[in-house]
Design an enzyme around this catalytic site. Structure first.
Site, mmCIF file in Angstrom:
data_model
loop_
_atom_site.group_PDB
_atom_site.id
_atom_site.type_symbol
_atom_site.label_atom_id
_atom_site.label_comp_id
_atom_site.label_asym_id
_atom_site.label_seq_id
_atom_site.Cartn_x
_atom_site.Cartn_y
_atom_site.Cartn_z
ATOM 1 N N LYS A 69 -12.596 -46.681 54.897
ATOM 2 C CA LYS A 69 -13.288 -45.384 54.908
ATOM 3 C C LYS A 69 -14.017 -45.072 53.588
ATOM 4 O O LYS A 69 -15.057 -44.427 53.598
ATOM 5 C CB LYS A 69 -12.310 -44.265 55.253
ATOM 6 C CG LYS A 69 -11.956 -44.211 56.732
ATOM 7 C CD LYS A 69 -11.014 -43.058 57.005
ATOM 8 C CE LYS A 69 -11.072 -42.630 58.454
ATOM 9 N NZ LYS A 69 -10.312 -41.408 58.725
ATOM 10 N N ASP A 105 -14.318 -36.245 61.023
ATOM 11 C CA ASP A 105 -12.956 -35.693 61.007
ATOM 12 C C ASP A 105 -13.004 -34.173 60.846
ATOM 13 O O ASP A 105 -12.190 -33.452 61.434
ATOM 14 C CB ASP A 105 -12.134 -36.312 59.864
ATOM 15 C CG ASP A 105 -11.652 -37.720 60.210
ATOM 16 O OD1 ASP A 105 -11.639 -38.070 61.413
ATOM 17 O OD2 ASP A 105 -11.300 -38.473 59.278
ATOM 18 N N GLY A 235 -2.254 -33.686 66.652
ATOM 19 C CA GLY A 235 -3.510 -34.264 66.182
ATOM 20 C C GLY A 235 -4.440 -34.702 67.312
ATOM 21 O O GLY A 235 -5.535 -35.204 67.055
HETATM 22 P P1 NAP Z 1 -4.365 -42.165 53.388
HETATM 23 O O1 NAP Z 1 -5.689 -41.912 52.795
HETATM 24 O O2 NAP Z 1 -3.726 -43.476 53.225
HETATM 25 O O3 NAP Z 1 -3.365 -41.023 52.805
HETATM 26 C C1 NAP Z 1 -2.013 -41.001 53.163
HETATM 27 C C2 NAP Z 1 -1.295 -39.878 52.412
HETATM 28 O O4 NAP Z 1 0.059 -39.841 52.892
HETATM 29 C C3 NAP Z 1 -1.218 -40.076 50.902
HETATM 30 O O5 NAP Z 1 -1.250 -38.811 50.275
HETATM 31 C C4 NAP Z 1 0.139 -40.754 50.713
HETATM 32 O O6 NAP Z 1 0.758 -40.414 49.473
HETATM 33 C C5 NAP Z 1 0.952 -40.105 51.819
HETATM 34 N N1 NAP Z 1 1.999 -41.029 52.270
HETATM 35 C C6 NAP Z 1 1.813 -42.269 52.803
HETATM 36 N N2 NAP Z 1 3.004 -42.817 53.098
HETATM 37 C C7 NAP Z 1 3.952 -41.915 52.731
HETATM 38 C C8 NAP Z 1 5.363 -41.914 52.757
HETATM 39 N N3 NAP Z 1 6.066 -42.963 53.255
HETATM 40 N N4 NAP Z 1 6.028 -40.837 52.293
HETATM 41 C C9 NAP Z 1 5.330 -39.770 51.799
HETATM 42 N N5 NAP Z 1 3.994 -39.732 51.724
HETATM 43 C C10 NAP Z 1 3.304 -40.782 52.189
HETATM 44 O O7 NAP Z 1 -4.392 -41.909 54.975
HETATM 45 P P2 NAP Z 1 -5.328 -40.884 55.774
HETATM 46 O O8 NAP Z 1 -6.584 -41.551 56.191
HETATM 47 O O9 NAP Z 1 -5.393 -39.638 54.973
HETATM 48 O O10 NAP Z 1 -4.485 -40.656 57.124
HETATM 49 C C11 NAP Z 1 -3.275 -39.962 57.062
HETATM 50 C C12 NAP Z 1 -2.750 -39.617 58.460
HETATM 51 O O11 NAP Z 1 -3.677 -38.810 59.166
HETATM 52 C C13 NAP Z 1 -2.471 -40.841 59.352
HETATM 53 O O12 NAP Z 1 -1.276 -40.606 60.044
HETATM 54 C C14 NAP Z 1 -3.638 -40.842 60.326
HETATM 55 O O13 NAP Z 1 -3.299 -41.394 61.573
HETATM 56 C C15 NAP Z 1 -3.885 -39.339 60.475
HETATM 57 N N6 NAP Z 1 -5.271 -39.064 60.901
HETATM 58 C C16 NAP Z 1 -5.446 -38.462 62.113
HETATM 59 C C17 NAP Z 1 -6.728 -38.195 62.559
HETATM 60 C C18 NAP Z 1 -6.920 -37.522 63.910
HETATM 61 O O14 NAP Z 1 -8.033 -37.602 64.446
HETATM 62 N N7 NAP Z 1 -5.926 -36.844 64.446
HETATM 63 C C19 NAP Z 1 -7.840 -38.535 61.770
HETATM 64 C C20 NAP Z 1 -7.625 -39.131 60.512
HETATM 65 C C21 NAP Z 1 -6.316 -39.392 60.102
HETATM 66 P P3 NAP Z 1 0.416 -41.188 48.083
HETATM 67 O O15 NAP Z 1 -0.719 -40.415 47.465
HETATM 68 O O16 NAP Z 1 1.683 -41.078 47.337
HETATM 69 O O17 NAP Z 1 0.043 -42.595 48.442
#
Ligand code: NAP
Length: 290
Positions: A69, A105, A235
């Site tokens: 992304k 998004d 979501g």
């Molecule tokens: P990302 O950029 O990788 O960010 C993930 C975030 O979650 C970071 O702040 C990370 O913390 C934290 N995290 C990851 N693993 C963790 C753990 N085990 N314990 C605590 N915190 C944790 O991912 P993203 O693109 O933002 O996506 C995040 C979520 O949103 C996913 O589940 C995705 O499926 C969902 N999503 C849904 C939609 C939808 O259309 N509904 C769209 C986009 C995303 P750190 O900063 O410490 O690494």
């Protein structure tokens, strides 16, 4: 499905692509809207090969997921204004051999939170990654106040510098009063059904809890919140909303309607029930709740 010799090929790119539901979503919408297209998943570590494939195969719409992304930005010819703030692209549209980047998004979030007053509301944002940026962007647009809580405090501080708001620690979460809680971490996502980003938290019935996860639809966090009579949002609406917007950008036509949303939502849930997919934890209750 390839239907005719004119069927357009679209793709979703990412690595790995085990959990993507984009093909099911897009192909259901194409079918419903009589769009002669199919979307396939292309998983590859090498972003340059994927960009080459998009160009060689003249792919009109490419959905982009993790980990590309942010990296994809440097490969685009142009991107929409909000990308400067979001620094994250989930859609590439190819027009006349040029690649245009968008982030739908925010459109999905706007749809999921429709009708919810946000001005001056206190919003607790769990996580500080790409999706959190999109939520923060939307909340800022609507004058909400942000509280950031993230595993890595430094990342939350960086986001607070970009979007405003305060950073809190996990041990402070019970002491702050919040109106809306948004989970943008993957905690609770398939197959970790019992994992919650706020175990033991005392929700109240005035709160709204929005979990960006759509697999499962009812996460552990939402189940906890529902037990305390809070309003819960999965979501799924965001997922469908962002996908419909991707197709609108590609076709340059408005296809959104509440009827289409409801039809797609029912189809996605039923599809999971019929195929007993391992990627969703769907029950008859979930079917009736949505
Ligand atoms: P990302 O950029 O990788 O960010 C993930 C975030 O979650 C970071 O702040 C990370 O913390 C934290 N995290 C990851 N693993 C963790 C753990 N085990 N314990 C605590 N915190 C944790 O991912 P993203 O693109 O933002 O996506 C995040 C979520 O949103 C996913 O589940 C995705 O499926 C969902 N999503 C849904 C939609 C939808 O259309 N509904 C769209 C986009 C995303 P750190 O900063 O410490 O690494």
């Amino acid at each position: 499905m390839i239907n005719t010799n004119k069927t357009h090929l679209n793709m979703v790119i990412g690595y790995p692509l085990i959990h993507t539901q984009s093909p099911v979503l897009h192909n259901t919408i194409y079918h419903e809207m009589h769009i002669d297209a199919t979307l396939l998943a292309f998983s590859n570590k090498d972003i340059k090969s994927l960009i080459q494939a998009i160009k060689t195969l003249s792919i009109g719409l490419t959905a982009v997921t993790m980990p590309f992304k942010e990296q994809i930005l440097e490969h685009l010819d142009c991107y929409s204004p909000e990308i400067t703030t979001l620094k994250s692209v989930n859609t590439i549209i190819q027009r006349e051999n040029k690649l245009y980047g968008y982030n739908t998004d925010v459109d999905g979030i706007r749809y999921a939170l429709r009708g919810i007053p946000l001005s001056n509301k206190k919003v607790l944002l769990l996580g500080a990654g790409g999706a959190a940026r999109a939520v923060a962007y939307f909340m800022k647009e609507n004058n909400a106040q942000l509280l950031w809580l993230n595993r890595t405090r430094k990342n939350a501080e960086n986001r607070a510098n970009e979007f405003g708001g305060e950073v809190i620690q996990k041990n402070e979460v019970d002491r702050v009063s919040v109106d809306i809680i948004v989970n943008t971490t993957p905690l609770g996502m398939y197959p970790h059904f019992n994992c919650s980003p706020l175990p033991g938290y005392q929700f109240n019935s005035e709160q709204i809890v929005f979990d960006l996860i759509y697999n499962p639809i009812h996460t552990a966090l939402l189940k906890q919140a529902k037990m305390h009579n809070a309003t819960i949002l999965s979501g799924l609406d965001m997922f469908i909303g962002q996908g419909i917007r991707q197709i609108e950008l590609w076709t340059n036509k408005t296809i959104f309607s509440e009827n289409l949303m409801q039809k797609i939502k029912d189809d996605l849930i039923k599809n999971q029930l019929n195929h007993r997919s391992e990627q969703y934890e769907v029950s008859q209750n979930e079917l009736h709740d949505h």
